[in-house]
Design a protein around this motif. Structure first.
Motif, PDB file in Angstrom:
ATOM      1  N   ARG A 273      47.533  35.497  38.189  1.00  0.00           N
ATOM      2  CA  ARG A 273      46.787  35.219  39.379  1.00  0.00           C
ATOM      3  C   ARG A 273      45.887  36.423  39.666  1.00  0.00           C
ATOM      4  N   ALA A 274      44.804  36.456  39.907  1.00  0.00           N
ATOM      5  CA  ALA A 274      43.936  37.511  40.151  1.00  0.00           C
ATOM      6  C   ALA A 274      44.303  38.075  41.435  1.00  0.00           C
ATOM      7  N   GLY A 275      44.437  37.289  42.656  1.00  0.00           N
ATOM      8  CA  GLY A 275      44.558  37.806  43.984  1.00  0.00           C
ATOM      9  C   GLY A 275      43.176  37.880  44.795  1.00  0.00           C
ATOM     10  N   LEU A 276      43.242  37.833  46.131  1.00  0.00           N
ATOM     11  CA  LEU A 276      42.334  37.908  46.757  1.00  0.00           C
ATOM     12  C   LEU A 276      41.518  39.203  46.950  1.00  0.00           C
ATOM     13  N   LEU A 277      41.974  40.265  46.811  1.00  0.00           N
ATOM     14  CA  LEU A 277      41.479  41.510  46.605  1.00  0.00           C
ATOM     15  C   LEU A 277      40.507  41.524  45.614  1.00  0.00           C
ATOM     16  N   ARG A 278      40.803  41.155  44.299  1.00  0.00           N
ATOM     17  CA  ARG A 278      39.964  41.139  43.141  1.00  0.00           C
ATOM     18  C   ARG A 278      38.902  40.164  43.505  1.00  0.00           C
ATOM     19  N   THR A 279      39.265  38.908  44.071  1.00  0.00           N
ATOM     20  CA  THR A 279      38.141  38.018  44.253  1.00  0.00           C
ATOM     21  C   THR A 279      36.940  38.560  45.320  1.00  0.00           C
ATOM     22  N   ALA A 280      37.513  39.481  46.164  1.00  0.00           N
ATOM     23  CA  ALA A 280      36.334  40.282  46.965  1.00  0.00           C
ATOM     24  C   ALA A 280      35.654  41.305  46.711  1.00  0.00           C
ATOM     25  N   HIS A 281      35.816  41.485  44.976  1.00  0.00           N
ATOM     26  CA  HIS A 281      35.071  42.676  44.595  1.00  0.00           C
ATOM     27  C   HIS A 281      33.659  42.476  44.733  1.00  0.00           C
ATOM     28  N   GLN A 282      33.241  43.689  45.358  1.00  0.00           N
ATOM     29  CA  GLN A 282      31.609  43.838  45.599  1.00  0.00           C
ATOM     30  C   GLN A 282      31.313  43.008  46.978  1.00  0.00           C
ATOM     31  N   GLY A 283      32.330  42.550  47.767  1.00  0.00           N
ATOM     32  CA  GLY A 283      32.043  41.572  48.630  1.00  0.00           C
ATOM     33  C   GLY A 283      32.667  42.206  50.129  1.00  0.00           C
ATOM     34  N   VAL A 284      33.161  41.346  50.884  1.00  0.00           N
ATOM     35  CA  VAL A 284      33.965  41.545  52.188  1.00  0.00           C
ATOM     36  C   VAL A 284      35.167  40.668  52.278  1.00  0.00           C
ATOM     37  N   LEU A 285      36.240  41.559  52.129  1.00  0.00           N
ATOM     38  CA  LEU A 285      37.717  40.961  52.383  1.00  0.00           C
ATOM     39  C   LEU A 285      38.072  40.902  54.104  1.00  0.00           C
ATOM     40  N   PHE A 286      38.111  39.544  54.648  1.00  0.00           N
ATOM     41  CA  PHE A 286      38.467  39.686  56.000  1.00  0.00           C
ATOM     42  C   PHE A 286      40.089  39.093  56.172  1.00  0.00           C
ATOM     43  N   LEU A 287      40.864  39.920  56.639  1.00  0.00           N
ATOM     44  CA  LEU A 287      42.308  39.604  56.660  1.00  0.00           C
ATOM     45  C   LEU A 287      42.275  39.684  58.577  1.00  0.00           C
ATOM     46  N   ASP A 288      42.511  38.481  58.635  1.00  0.00           N
ATOM     47  CA  ASP A 288      42.675  37.945  60.147  1.00  0.00           C
ATOM     48  C   ASP A 288      44.432  38.232  60.377  1.00  0.00           C
ATOM     49  N   GLU A 289      44.652  38.545  61.675  1.00  0.00           N
ATOM     50  CA  GLU A 289      46.024  38.955  61.829  1.00  0.00           C
ATOM     51  C   GLU A 289      46.940  39.744  61.119  1.00  0.00           C
ATOM     52  N   ILE A 290      45.993  41.002  60.737  1.00  0.00           N
ATOM     53  CA  ILE A 290      46.518  41.876  59.893  1.00  0.00           C
ATOM     54  C   ILE A 290      47.801  42.322  60.348  1.00  0.00           C
ATOM     55  N   GLY A 291      48.144  42.385  61.567  1.00  0.00           N
ATOM     56  CA  GLY A 291      49.197  42.849  62.208  1.00  0.00           C
ATOM     57  C   GLY A 291      50.895  42.053  61.694  1.00  0.00           C
ATOM     58  N   GLU A 292      50.388  40.956  61.064  1.00  0.00           N
ATOM     59  CA  GLU A 292      51.440  40.206  60.663  1.00  0.00           C
ATOM     60  C   GLU A 292      52.044  40.479  59.189  1.00  0.00           C
ATOM     61  N   LEU A 293      51.143  41.305  58.417  1.00  0.00           N
ATOM     62  CA  LEU A 293      51.641  41.816  57.165  1.00  0.00           C
ATOM     63  C   LEU A 293      52.881  42.537  56.939  1.00  0.00           C
ATOM     64  N   GLY A 294      53.458  42.324  56.126  1.00  0.00           N
ATOM     65  CA  GLY A 294      54.894  43.067  55.790  1.00  0.00           C
ATOM     66  C   GLY A 294      54.792  44.624  55.642  1.00  0.00           C
ATOM     67  N   LEU A 295      55.808  45.446  55.516  1.00  0.00           N
ATOM     68  CA  LEU A 295      55.377  46.590  55.546  1.00  0.00           C
ATOM     69  C   LEU A 295      55.134  47.188  54.031  1.00  0.00           C
ATOM     70  N   ASP A 296      55.819  46.475  53.122  1.00  0.00           N
ATOM     71  CA  ASP A 296      55.465  46.608  51.547  1.00  0.00           C
ATOM     72  C   ASP A 296      54.025  46.340  51.460  1.00  0.00           C
ATOM     73  N   GLU A 297      53.431  45.111  51.905  1.00  0.00           N
ATOM     74  CA  GLU A 297      52.010  44.890  51.741  1.00  0.00           C
ATOM     75  C   GLU A 297      50.995  45.910  52.342  1.00  0.00           C
ATOM     76  N   GLN A 298      51.514  46.426  53.641  1.00  0.00           N
ATOM     77  CA  GLN A 298      50.456  47.298  54.170  1.00  0.00           C
ATOM     78  C   GLN A 298      50.283  48.431  53.374  1.00  0.00           C
ATOM     79  N   ALA A 299      51.568  48.857  52.461  1.00  0.00           N
ATOM     80  CA  ALA A 299      51.256  50.251  51.863  1.00  0.00           C
ATOM     81  C   ALA A 299      50.670  49.986  50.613  1.00  0.00           C
TER      82      ALA A 299
END
Length: 538
Positions: A273-299
């Motif tokens: 699976r490519a994942g959304l970060l790669r899908t957003a290459h050369q574009g814009v990634l909008f992470l709504d409610e970023i405060g809900e991410l876990g600490l591992d994902e934040q790192a």
């Protein structure tokens, strides 16, 4: 005092070439500078490569013959590759930073007819940035070659503020961008308009992360998409707008959704699976409610934002993605950082451009233009004209702007309200009866957060007789409700310590010395109450 004319430019290894007598029969741009009878060049700063030293010397002697009052300063400039933009710009930049400009006594003309195209572009940029003060100088050959005919020259001032037509065009372009970000709605709230003006500048000038905060329904997602579309229209992004609500991500699925995974990385990972970060290459990634991410994902996100590289789950090889991050949250991330729920280094990275969108209740001036916009959109979608009658609109706006209108869902509530009235309208006209019914519906919708909650609190409240009469008479509703809730917990607990542990269940973990019973005893004493008195009233 007349300022001296100083020309800065490159020797033309082709156009200025020639050492025989025939050189005077052709047009040479550098020589032409000093052949105009009505213009005196006081000094010429002439850049040249060392391999062209002999030609530069010939040119200096020819200038002395034509214009003895012109001083020629030969400036050797060695660039390994004159077609390499980085090398050329660095060499010219270093020269400009060390040169002793004196704009009060001299005016500077930067000659862009000679030199490689890369050199000409670099000179243009240095003048535009005012590292070289002054204007550009463009020379042109005569229509008919003739000995001594210098052709013509043009001075180009890059100070756009001097050109009213251009200034108006740039001003209109910016006004169009602001209107675009506001979806064409003529908003009136000064705070919101000032915020959008700054966001417009950031959107077209920066690729750094942007943090949008504000209550649910304030328009964070909509504004993020409009920022992307504005950048897209300026050809600043080539990729897509990718949006995800982090509150929907849990466990392995969170990292997999964002960063991708390799087949077999975890149970259920049946394919790569490519994942959304790669899908957003050369574009814009909008992470709504970023405060809900876990600490591992934040790192992992911090590394991806800073280095444009990250490891998909189950992979030992990093992948890259160059995207701009826009983050949204309704939380105060400063509190989350202090309490350890959000990484301080990630917050510092995404907090370069941070904007708080006000809720609808904080923008009463903007309710009417938003109502008009939503009604026009409903009419376009349904294919029939729709409008309020005058009395109905006045009635609706009076309620919508009052303190009675809570707008807890912000623009989602307003959009739903207009949609309901537009759908129920007869003949496309919204009457006062429809407005009155809609107001009652909104009051019911918001009741649990307001009057009903207070009524419920009063129904289950502890009796007033617990308080001394003088204290009860001066107690604010806020303090009364808080005290009644504390009293209920005390009556449900067998000991003072047990009640304290329940009441201070979060803050007690952050204290070096824990004494819940003492904290509760002191709180009750503020109101003239004791543990024994509270328990007797149970």
């Amino acid at each position: 005092m007349t300022r001296k004319n100083v020309v800065i430019g490159f020797l033309g290894s082709q156009l200025d070439a020639g050492q025989g007598a025939g050189r005077w029969e052709k047009w040479r741009p550098t020589i032409s500078l000093v052949q105009h009878e009505d213009t005196l060049i006081d000094r010429l700063e002439l850049f040249h490569a060392r391999k062209h030293e002999a030609l530069a010397q010939v040119l200096a002697r020819d200038i002395a013959n034509v214009s003895p009052d012109t001083a020629v300063n030969l400036v050797p400039m060695e660039v390994a590759d004159p077609w390499d933009f980085g090398e050329m710009y660095a060499a010219l930049y270093d020269w400009a930073r060390s040169y002793r400009f004196d704009p009060a006594r001299e005016q500077y003309w930067t000659h862009i007819t000679t030199g490689t195209h890369v050199a000409q572009i670099c000179l243009f940029l240095l003048v535009e940035a005012r590292f070289i003060p002054g204007v550009l100088l463009q020379t042109s050959p005569p229509k008919k070659q003739a000995r001594g005919n210098p052709g013509s020259y043009t001075l180009i001032d890059l100070d756009l503020s001097r050109y009213d037509v251009l200034a108006r065009r740039f001003g209109q372009a910016r006004a169009d961008a602001l209107e675009f970000l506001k979806s064409g709605i003529p908003t009136r709230n000064p705070r919101f308009n000032a915020l959008i003006e700054e966001i417009e500048r950031v959107a077209v000038r920066s690729r750094a992360p942007v943090l949008l905060t504000g209550p649910t329904g304030a328009g964070k997602s909509h504004l993020a998409r409009r920022m992307f579309e504005l950048k897209k229209s300026r050809h600043q992004v080539q990729g897509d707008f990718v949006e995800v609500n982090c509150a929907t991500l849990r466990g392995d699925g969170a990292a997999s959704t964002l960063f991708g995974h390799k087949k077999g990385a975890f149970t259920g990972a049946a394919a790569d699976r490519a994942g959304l970060l790669r899908t957003a290459h050369q574009g814009v990634l909008f992470l709504d409610e970023i405060g809900e991410l876990g600490l591992d994902e934040q790192a992992m996100l911090l590394k991806a934002v800073e280095e444009k590289r990250f490891l998909p789950m189950g992979s030992d090889r990093e992948v890259s993605s160059d995207f701009q991050l826009i983050a949204g949250t309704h939380r105060d991330l400063r509190i989350d950082v202090a309490q350890g729920r959000f990484r301080e280094d990630l917050f510092a990275r995404i907090n370069l451009w941070a904007y708080t969108l006000p809720g609808l209740a904080q923008r009463p001036e903007d309710i009417e233009p938003n109502v008009d916009h939503l009604l026009a959109r409903a009419a376009a979608e349904s294919g029939r004209a729709m409008r309020f009658n005058a009395e109905a609109k006045a009635r609706y706006l009076q309620f919508a702007r009052s303190t009675e209108a809570r707008w807890s869902g912000n623009f989602r509530d307003l959009s739903a309200s207009i949609t309901r009235m537009a759908t129920l309208s007869e003949g496309g006209r919204i009457s006062t009866d429809l407005v009155d019914a809609e107001i009652q519906r909104l009051q019911w919708l918001w009741q649990p957060a307001g009057e009903a909650a207070e009524a419920q609190a009063r129904d289950t409240a502890a009796p007033d007789v617990l308080l001394p009469a003088d204290a009860a008479a001066t107690l604010d509703l806020f303090d009364r409700l808080q005290l009644e809730a504390v009293v209920r917990v005390c009556r449900e607990s067998s000991t003072l310590s047990e009640a304290g542990r329940r009441l201070f269940d979060r803050s007690r973990t952050q204290r070096a010395v824990v004494n819940d019973a003492d904290r509760l005893r002191k709180y009750l004493l503020r109101f003239g109450l004791s543990w024994e008195a509270v328990r007797r009233g149970a």
